[in-house]
Design a protein around this motif. Structure first.
Motif, short mmCIF file in Angstrom:
data_model
loop_
_atom_site.label_atom_id
_atom_site.label_comp_id
_atom_site.label_asym_id
_atom_site.label_seq_id
_atom_site.Cartn_x
_atom_site.Cartn_y
_atom_site.Cartn_z
N GLN A 85 -23.79 -18.91 19.97
CA GLN A 85 -22.84 -17.99 20.59
C GLN A 85 -22.32 -16.97 19.57
O GLN A 85 -22.23 -15.78 19.87
N MET A 86 -22.01 -17.44 18.37
CA MET A 86 -21.55 -16.51 17.33
C MET A 86 -22.64 -15.50 16.99
O MET A 86 -22.36 -14.31 16.81
N GLU A 101 -22.89 -12.91 19.68
CA GLU A 101 -21.73 -12.02 19.61
C GLU A 101 -21.88 -10.99 18.49
O GLU A 101 -21.62 -9.81 18.68
N ASP A 151 -11.70 -23.85 19.33
CA ASP A 151 -12.68 -23.70 18.25
C ASP A 151 -13.04 -25.06 17.64
O ASP A 151 -14.20 -25.32 17.33
N ARG A 189 -16.26 -19.42 13.17
CA ARG A 189 -15.89 -19.19 14.57
C ARG A 189 -14.53 -18.48 14.65
O ARG A 189 -14.36 -17.53 15.41
N ILE A 202 -11.29 -11.61 19.89
CA ILE A 202 -11.68 -12.43 21.03
C ILE A 202 -10.58 -13.46 21.27
O ILE A 202 -10.10 -14.10 20.33
N ARG A 244 -13.86 -14.61 15.97
CA ARG A 244 -12.83 -14.34 16.98
C ARG A 244 -11.81 -13.33 16.46
O ARG A 244 -11.38 -12.43 17.17
N SER A 270 -13.06 -11.04 25.58
CA SER A 270 -13.69 -12.36 25.74
C SER A 270 -15.05 -12.33 25.05
O SER A 270 -15.56 -11.28 24.68
N TRP A 271 -15.63 -13.50 24.89
CA TRP A 271 -16.97 -13.61 24.30
C TRP A 271 -17.95 -12.88 25.20
O TRP A 271 -17.81 -12.88 26.42
N ASN A 272 -18.98 -12.28 24.62
CA ASN A 272 -20.02 -11.60 25.40
C ASN A 272 -20.87 -12.58 26.20
O ASN A 272 -21.47 -12.21 27.19
#
Length: 176
Positions: A114-115, A118, A100, A84, A93, A88, A17-19
């Motif tokens: 967010q990117m 990550e 997205d 994005r 992810i 992923r 999953s995303w951090n």
């Protein structure tokens, strides 16, 4: 040197999953402010950190203007969406293209933040260096004619390989 890999929690479909969540700008406030005040510059620096061309996000900025001149409306930023999906895919992810698209259309600034978080989190690596104590030389009382000279030699795993560092001692003997 030994390299330790830290696994992320698994998300949907057995993938990571995303951090951080989409609205967790408080985790990296300086990047959030940078994105808010100069999103084009932030987009360019984020793509550069990811390893892509820093000029790539200019398509998101100039693309809609060019397309509008030809009468074609664009509502999905193509580079934001592609980045994005690439993030992923590279970091495995979980998620879907529909998620997205929604994030890229509704919260482009938060998506880029967010990117960026990550990419920064994945670039951090933990390294543990293991050293072994130096072994004491054996007593030479058995054969006094042997003169021993010790030269320490350190052998370690190459960067990227997993393995402990080993310290060896070589003994050169000279017979009289």
């Amino acid at each position: 040197m030994a390299t330790v890999v830290v696994q992320q929690p698994l998300g949907k479909y057995g993938m990571e999953s995303w951090n951080s969540a989409i609205c967790d700008c408080g985790e990296d406030l300086s990047s959030c402010c940078y994105a808010y005040w100069c999103l084009p510059c932030f987009m360019c620096s984020t793509t550069g950190e990811f390893g892509e061309s820093t000029c790539l996000p200019l398509v998101d900025i100039l693309g809609p203007a060019v397309m509008a001149a030809f009468g074609v409306a664009i509502c999905i930023p193509p580079v934001g969406l592609a980045m994005r999906v690439a993030v992923r895919y590279k970091y495995q992810i979980g998620g879907s293209i529909c998620e997205d698209i929604m994030v890229s259309c509704c919260c482009i600034c938060c998506s880029w933040c967010q990117m960026n978080r990550e990419i920064k989190a994945r670039k951090k690596s933990i390294r543990i260096v293991q050293t072994n104590p130096v072994m004491q030389p054996l007593p030479m009382a058995v054969n006094p004619q042997v003169v021993a000279m010790q030269q320490p030699m350190v052998i370690s795993a190459a960067p990227g390989e997993v393995g402990p560092a080993v310290q060896m001692t070589t003994i050169n003997t000279v017979a009289m």
